[in-house]
Design an enzyme around this catalytic site. Sequence first.
Site, short mmCIF file in Angstrom:
data_model
loop_
_atom_site.label_atom_id
_atom_site.label_comp_id
_atom_site.label_asym_id
_atom_site.label_seq_id
_atom_site.Cartn_x
_atom_site.Cartn_y
_atom_site.Cartn_z
N HIS A 1 -10.28 2.84 -9.44
CA HIS A 1 -10.71 1.88 -8.42
C HIS A 1 -9.51 1.30 -7.67
O HIS A 1 -9.56 1.11 -6.45
CB HIS A 1 -11.58 0.76 -9.00
N HIS B 1 -3.87 -5.69 -3.13
CA HIS B 1 -4.10 -5.75 -1.68
C HIS B 1 -2.92 -6.35 -0.90
O HIS B 1 -2.58 -5.88 0.17
CB HIS B 1 -5.35 -6.58 -1.37
ZN ZN Z 1 -11.92 -2.77 -4.71
#
Ligand code: ZN
Length: 265
Positions: free
Chosen positions: A225, A252
């Site tokens: 993931h 991120h």
């Molecule tokens: Zn994700």
Amino acid sequence: MYQATIRRSVEFEGIGLHTGQFCRLRLHPEDNKGIRFIIRGEYIPANYRYVVNTKNSTDLGKGSVGIKTVEHLMAVLYMLGIDNLVIEVLEGCEVPAMDGSGYLFYKRLKGLVQKLDKEKEFIQIKDPLVIRNCTAKIEALPSDHFSAEYVGSIEGLLKDHRAKYKGNAKGLVFARTFCYDYQVEALRKAGLAKGGSLKNAVVLGKNGNVYNTEGLRCKDEPIRHKLLDLIGDLSLLGKGIKGRIVSYHGGHSLNYEFVKSLAGL
Ligand code: ZN
């Protein structure tokens, strides 16, 4: 290599992972101008220049409108080679979580890819590039093809495990988003994960236990993931990448810093 769009419009709907709101998107074919979201009449390009948040999800925004958690859908579009699309946001302000993975996007879109009579644009990695923060690093290495790898650990389960993408989307799209049990309360307190449940996220305990009764879809599902997230964030470069990208424990925020560095090459 040619650019692509989709043959006909497609809708996706469901709860947003962080907002908990019902969200509905309609994807339309487009033959130019890249991938753009349109929300209340405002276009937001799916481009790193419009990133407004990278904490727990990658969100885009412009003026008073925004769209949250674009990374799983964007990863699927990148892997399918779809680079022109208008994504109309009809309800809510988040990409629906679906089952927490990119699987349903992939399943619906893979048969609809429509090649365009236009050469695809690429950034070619000519020299190694490394970007790091205190706990993580991402490197780009020269290669004539795109590949991506993620090296990460799952408490009580895996240590420095490496997941690889070399063109096989099927090996990644099913991997669901996850968090640890001790993070759930903090996420909720921060007003996040309002739509999160065991139906669209994997919840892990510190000892490697899995709260979801069905267990993991494969032993390294959380690492896969993270690789899906990486590819989704890389897609915001707005061009294909010819290079080998390796992330060591990145998330991120570092992905976003990395994309900005790539854009400056
Ligand atoms: Zn994700």
